[in-house]
Structures are given as C-alpha cells and as structure tokens.
Scaffold this motif. Sequence first.
Motif, short mmCIF file in Angstrom:
data_model
loop_
_atom_site.label_atom_id
_atom_site.label_comp_id
_atom_site.label_asym_id
_atom_site.label_seq_id
_atom_site.Cartn_x
_atom_site.Cartn_y
_atom_site.Cartn_z
N ASP A 192 0.83 -1.20 0.00
CA ASP A 192 0.00 0.00 0.00
C ASP A 192 0.87 1.25 0.00
O ASP A 192 1.75 1.40 0.85
CB ASP A 192 -0.93 0.02 1.22
CG ASP A 192 -1.92 1.16 1.14
OD1 ASP A 192 -2.96 1.00 0.47
OD2 ASP A 192 -1.64 2.23 1.72
N THR A 193 0.60 2.15 -0.94
CA THR A 193 1.31 3.43 -1.01
C THR A 193 0.31 4.57 -1.17
O THR A 193 0.59 5.59 -1.79
CB THR A 193 2.30 3.45 -2.20
OG1 THR A 193 1.59 3.17 -3.42
CG2 THR A 193 3.39 2.41 -2.02
N SER A 194 -0.88 4.40 -0.58
CA SER A 194 -1.98 5.35 -0.77
C SER A 194 -1.85 6.59 0.10
O SER A 194 -2.62 7.54 -0.07
CB SER A 194 -3.32 4.67 -0.49
OG SER A 194 -3.38 4.22 0.86
N GLY A 195 -0.90 6.62 1.03
CA GLY A 195 -0.76 7.76 1.94
C GLY A 195 -0.99 7.32 3.37
O GLY A 195 -1.02 6.13 3.68
N ALA A 196 -1.17 8.29 4.25
CA ALA A 196 -1.33 8.00 5.67
C ALA A 196 -2.61 7.18 5.90
O ALA A 196 -3.69 7.56 5.46
CB ALA A 196 -1.38 9.29 6.48
N LEU A 197 -2.45 6.06 6.59
CA LEU A 197 -3.59 5.19 6.90
C LEU A 197 -4.13 5.50 8.29
O LEU A 197 -3.35 5.65 9.25
CB LEU A 197 -3.16 3.72 6.83
CG LEU A 197 -2.74 3.21 5.45
CD1 LEU A 197 -2.09 1.83 5.56
CD2 LEU A 197 -3.94 3.16 4.51
N ASP A 198 -5.45 5.55 8.42
CA ASP A 198 -6.04 5.69 9.75
C ASP A 198 -6.48 4.31 10.23
O ASP A 198 -6.27 3.30 9.55
CB ASP A 198 -7.21 6.69 9.74
CG ASP A 198 -8.32 6.29 8.76
OD1 ASP A 198 -8.34 5.13 8.28
OD2 ASP A 198 -9.17 7.15 8.46
#
Length: 202
Positions: free
Chosen positions: A178-184
């Motif tokens: 995953d490289t979608s950005g910051a994960l919550d």
Amino acid sequence: MIRRLALMSLPLLLLGTVACTPETDRPAATGADTSTSRPSPFEECTSLVAEPGAVDTGTPQGDRLPELTLTCFTGGTPVALRDIPGPAVINIWASWCPPCRKELPAFQRLSEQTEGRLRVVGVNTQDSRSAAQSIGEDFGVRFPMLFDQGKAFQRALERNAFPMTVFVGADGGVRHIDTSGALDDAGLAGLVRQHLDIVVPA
C-alpha cells in the motif's frame, strides 16, 4: 563606496536564492549515530526470528519478501525479512515524512488489537536513529523496529514511496503493498481484513 557595498551584499543575495527542498530538510542517514543515552522505546526483535520450520517454504500466495537482512533498532541478531513469521504488516517510514508520523499511532493500536494473531513491524529508513527514537517516544510506538540505513528494502521492492506498508500472509507471500498515503485505523483495519483475512476489533 557604492561599488564596495554592492560587492559585500552579493553573497547575501545568493544565499537568499537557495531553495529549501525535502532533500535539504531531510536528516542525513548515518550509521555513526548508533545510540542515545535513552533506552529505545521499541521492542526487541526476538519475536521476528522464526523457529526452524516455522515459516512455510512451500509456494506462497504472492511473491516472497526480498532476501534481505536488516539490523534491529535495539541491537542483537540481524533479522532476515523472509524469516519473519506471518501474517505480518510491515510499515516503512521515516521521521521526516509527515504522513508517516501521522499514521504511526494507528500501527501501534493495530499491534495491540491483534496481538498474537498479527505481527506489526516497522522499518525505519533514510533516517537518523536519534530522530526515529524521538518519534517512537513521542508517539508511544513499541512494536519491533528494523533499521534500514539506506533504502535497501524499497529498492528490493522496486518502490520509492513514503509511507509504504507491506501485507504478508502466513505463507510468507506478499499479498499487498500500500502506497496510498497515511492510513487511519479504519483504513488499516480494512486492508488487514481484505488481504490477510484478519478482523481487527473495533
């Protein structure tokens, strides 16, 4: 006199034209900064060294992790990535990366919520040890941390994104990167359920 003042001010004008970029803001990755006077907040890496036969060497569902060995942030025996028992979530981060800092607490909560069912591992890369330790202390990050002085792991994965999270199945196969950005918390729980078939308690 006017000419002399103009010559004296030239260096100041030149300094003012230097642009500030992420590369210049980034602390130098160095192996010289090997420790601080404070104890590390991260767990030791003993849980990442698999017992003989613990890792399935059969055909995995997906590519295996690279044949790469990294040092443990707390010292001790280096860890071969392929020996890390799955299922596992491996988060690649750096202290100078704002999205990395934003998502780190969610990974700590994931490690607590799935203890005994899922391993959460950090890989600190292109960073200084002192900066990484400070972030770990500030955010209460305690899961095991590996230290990649350069970016050997990213090069092996042929990816250069920050942050990056690798989802590894029980068979050692890479199920998703995953490289979608910051994960919550919700996004991370959804990816764990989708790719590793593990339900994270709310």
